[in-house]
Enzyme design. Structure first.
Site, mmCIF file in Angstrom:
data_model
loop_
_atom_site.group_PDB
_atom_site.id
_atom_site.type_symbol
_atom_site.label_atom_id
_atom_site.label_comp_id
_atom_site.label_asym_id
_atom_site.label_seq_id
_atom_site.Cartn_x
_atom_site.Cartn_y
_atom_site.Cartn_z
ATOM 1 N N HIS A 173 2.685 5.930 5.267
ATOM 2 C CA HIS A 173 2.727 4.642 4.561
ATOM 3 C C HIS A 173 4.163 4.401 4.095
ATOM 4 C CE1 HIS A 173 2.451 7.501 1.206
ATOM 5 N NE2 HIS A 173 3.204 6.628 0.579
ATOM 6 N N HIS B 67 -3.720 3.828 1.152
ATOM 7 C CA HIS B 67 -2.747 2.767 1.415
ATOM 8 C C HIS B 67 -2.038 3.015 2.743
ATOM 9 C CE1 HIS B 67 -0.321 5.881 -0.234
ATOM 10 N NE2 HIS B 67 0.613 5.202 -0.803
ATOM 11 N N HIS C 271 10.299 3.924 -0.484
ATOM 12 C CA HIS C 271 10.155 5.211 0.204
ATOM 13 C C HIS C 271 9.314 5.056 1.466
ATOM 14 C CE1 HIS C 271 6.362 5.352 -2.218
ATOM 15 N NE2 HIS C 271 5.891 5.885 -1.118
ATOM 16 N N HIS D 199 -0.389 11.374 -8.071
ATOM 17 C CA HIS D 199 -0.659 10.005 -8.471
ATOM 18 C C HIS D 199 -2.091 9.905 -8.977
ATOM 19 C CE1 HIS D 199 2.942 8.814 -6.350
ATOM 20 N NE2 HIS D 199 2.473 9.216 -5.193
ATOM 21 N N TYR E 19 8.726 13.290 -4.160
ATOM 22 C CA TYR E 19 9.706 12.312 -3.694
ATOM 23 C C TYR E 19 11.084 12.948 -3.697
ATOM 24 C CZ TYR E 19 6.253 8.611 -4.497
ATOM 25 O OH TYR E 19 5.137 7.814 -4.464
ATOM 26 N N GLU F 153 8.725 10.346 0.784
ATOM 27 C CA GLU F 153 7.607 10.958 0.087
ATOM 28 C C GLU F 153 6.852 11.847 1.060
ATOM 29 O OE1 GLU F 153 4.388 8.406 -1.195
ATOM 30 O OE2 GLU F 153 3.607 9.920 -2.569
#
Lengths: 308, 308, 308, 308
Positions: free
Chosen positions: C154, C200, C215, C247, C256, C266
């Site tokens: 992503h 995502h 990122h 998260h 990161y 990431e």
């Protein structure tokens, strides 16, 4: 020194059937480094995280198995006391001169114990050329290869009269027995022995044939690395014995498999922090299956029958 | 015995500001069991995997911090030798009678060391009522709660003159120093000290105020449990200091956070297998940030400034 | 087909400042394979577990950042419908012929969206020469190198007017929004958008400057690999932004850091299984710190300020 | 919507032999929550991380096994289309009214497929009272219990004529087949079928007896949780079939064991990210052992012979 007498099993010499193929396993898959070769063609290896000159020596032979194991003791003074006590215990000790057949090693004292295994004691060994860092060190200097075993951890020996062997280890080598298994007649079936916080530096199983080795154990960081090793066993089509599983005995997380010459290898992580003042864990032989293979709840035949 | 003299830090008495809330943390979140309460209202706790009567005592006070730490030594003979050597070292020793203020404990010897911390030595302590199993045992008897810490592992003390403290630990308690950090002037900035295979049983950082404790460290099984603890810290809205991260020093995988009374707790897994004959790891103070917090590469201010 | 329309972000072209050093990172540390170079000197890369020709193209430039991202859609029919709908949405679409600037790729349709980012859509791409096995396959053909990222997962884009961007993704690309964050005035602060079970495929944060990338995210297997990546970041002295952490948004376990040209990378594992019929997760901006960095409980300034 | 048609297997009704003991397993060990009981004594359960009303219903019966599985589809429109296509495919469909035998469920359409299994389709189900958080949510609301399974993931069915079943799933339910195994005569031996990024929502193995279920699979986070489940299986003396191991097929990390009524349970983590446009993985039956049990390299008899 709080941690003294017998520090650890520091060296093991194994017989292998095919030096090239087996060496390829120890280097590329197990992840050890070749340190040197002796004039008679043996190969000396160490893991990336060991400080001493080497920890495994491979010797080409017609039959796989164990030549001997050698224990590092805390000092020359301790060494001399132990040699004397070994002779008093009834074993005949011979001296192997420094830097003779094992490069980098000081003098070793060799003797055969009741189980038919050859033990050695030594107090001096040169540092390896490539050790873990010591000045503002990183966690490793080069990425570990393959299984990336951390260090030679322990071994399991099969032979007769393990009660005497246990007595030798505790009385002469000053080790202790965190865990044991008795037969219904009260005789020892198996014993786990250590000189430190590790739940075992070595172990014995009672067996009629002398001098047999069941496995050599190497240390991994944790259960996840046990899984990664299982991937590598599968991908490299190595012959697996059992695992990934856990021992209730020692609590180690583990896999057993055979290297190309047929010596059984264990990779091992976890295990409790052993202390000599903690109560001893005692197993009845009818619970031994669960003790050895906590996830299977029973012994697999190959584990009892195949030794080298 | 190969593992002897000073076996381990076995007991720590901490001051807490709110017994109910803090106790709730130690029991429900950290996962310790309440063993008993003393007549003066202190609470004695142990982890699920410890054999001894208890390892942590909480005392209600106006200020958080450390009352004392107590080390278990191998025998009464060792204890008497160490007491004598402690007096010869220059510290004044007083005897705390058996079963007086710490239920289940034999006589302890108490003294203040140069850094302002109170140390105790003892050789006898009753087994807990609820110990890990010892007859055909499972890996635990009841599911570990919350963070499920395995055992009291180590602690870090802040105070002046840590070179003398290090000398005391090595000369009198027969521990060794796997790792240390020096200032540009060659004086000790920090020292990690152990009596066993653990990379540290205790550590000191040079600090102008005496008698301070930086953190108490509890053992976890592995990195995955470090992650699970991080989840619990977040969900329970505990105040985190740093982590999940890794130390290059000791190689431990770790998180630091504060319990409700403000004492800093470390949960810790991994770490190398220490041996007294391995070379000492030495850090310059300008690399200490990376040594302490390998993933961050630098010291965070709170880590140096907040102690209790 | 149950999984259709917009399948995944399949290609990203990044600007880098130093091709040699940055490429060394993508290959030796991140673990991607170089697939080919274009006549104008760009380098095409893929991970070991991707089937398509390549997923990342690096272009030497004076400024790091994103040239464009391209989404694979389910069929040419879908592609034509989406192009038409894109034009109806108000964006100007140009066609990039097959096998022109991206080797192995069929025709792509390019347009700039309101946030200043260039998007592309395509339905055809050649299989890579080295794909994962498909006939009695092993889990990989060659040991993953370095961080061993599994696939391009992503990306997060910063730019103005993300509500329109979200509307474009849902109305035209038929994606959905499992999670979002609103400002006190009810306007979108951030939005997480997917076309599949992944929490995502892309995300947007409202930002005044157009066309910025925060990122690129690559997939790891699990938390343990997040830890191994953290070791590699430390050993290779890469500049870390934050992590290992988790998260709450997406629940991913993450680190990161910056590659040598300053693009933020990431590495990511875990995350819930998203479904379009599950309730949407909604964040208030004053909880966003905890949502982004569950273990820290707050946003770090670099995360909001540094984009390329 | 990019993810549509058949979203997921959302409900399974199992027959159990002893409601109390088996329910204790599902709640205390597997970690599901009891949602409600029906007037005829069935028990409805869900995992902590599922949004829908319930996912597993247990029915007391004389024989363990599967009553039916129900698939959630994307909308009522899709539902009606699929019902029509099912009838055109040749299966007789009956309607089960909303809120009749499954509390919280809208109307379902029921039919028997060629393998002897009863399938259902539905598009409406009430949210559970206790869902995962959606407003500034934590990763869970109450600590997961026992094995802490995340969600109902997939199931494996044994029965005759799986080629037709596969064709039904792809043609009518619009799912796809990431992986399959053929017999030497080219006929299907096994097939893995999904409607999403999961490598399988269901699977079939060709078998002479109709309507059998091999296992129900629940999702775990990662390999470490697989290990924790193995601990729980051992401690609770559950009967294990195989594992911890890995599939080469799907790449899942896994354990199989039996719940007290004899239904086989799989707990499962990992697995690749499936896409309908990626090449299909194809297995020959003589490699199926390695495909199923990557670490063992061969099929164990119980896996083929024991179904309910």
């Amino acid at each position: 020194m709080a941690l003294n007498q017998s520090l650890r099993p520091g060296l093991i010499q194994l017989r292998v059937l095919d030096l090239d193929e087996t060496l390829k396993f120890y280097k590329d898959i197990l992840g050890m480094d070749e340190v040197c070769r002796t004039s008679d063609g043996r190969v000396c290896l160490k893991t990336y995280d060991e400080f001493d000159h080497h920890s495994v020596t491979l010797r080409l032979a017609d039959e796989a198995g164990l030549d001997y194991v050698a224990f590092k003791v805390a000092s020359n003074e301790t060494l001399q006391e132990m040699v004397k006590a070994t002779e008093q215990f009834g074993y005949t000790v011979t001296e192997v001169p420094a830097d003779s057949d094992q490069p980098g090693y000081g003098k070793r004292y060799r003797f055969k114990i009741c189980t038919g295994h050859t033990f050695e004691l030594y107090s001096e060994v040169a540092l390896a050329e490539k050790t873990p860092g010591t000045i503002n060190p990183d966690i490793w200097n080069e990425p570990p290869r393959g299984m990336g075993v951390i260090r030679l951890d322990h071994f399991l020996l099969y032979g007769p009269n393990i009660e005497e062997a246990e007595r030798y280890c505790t009385e002469v080598m000053h080790m202790y027995v965190p865990e044991l298994c008795n037969k219904p007649d009260g005789k020892r079936m198996a014993t786990w022995i250590t000189g430190s916080n590790k739940p075992h530096d070595l172990a014995f199983v009672e067996y009629d044939k002398p001098g047999k080795i069941h496995h050599v154990g190497f240390l991994l960081q944790d259960w996840n690395h046990v899984g990664q090793v299982a991937d590598l066993i599968a991908i490299n089509r190595l012959k697996k014995d059992i695992g990934p599983t856990r021992h209730a005995i020692t609590r180690g997380q583990t896999i057993y498999f055979w290297e190309p010459s047929g010596n059984r290898i264990e990779v091992y992580a976890g295990g409790y922090t052993a202390y000599p003042d903690n109560p001893q864990r005692v197993w009845d032989v009818d619970h031994l299956g669960r003790g050895l293979f906590y996830y299977e709840g029973e012994i697999i035949p190959s584990f009892l029958e195949i030794v080298t």
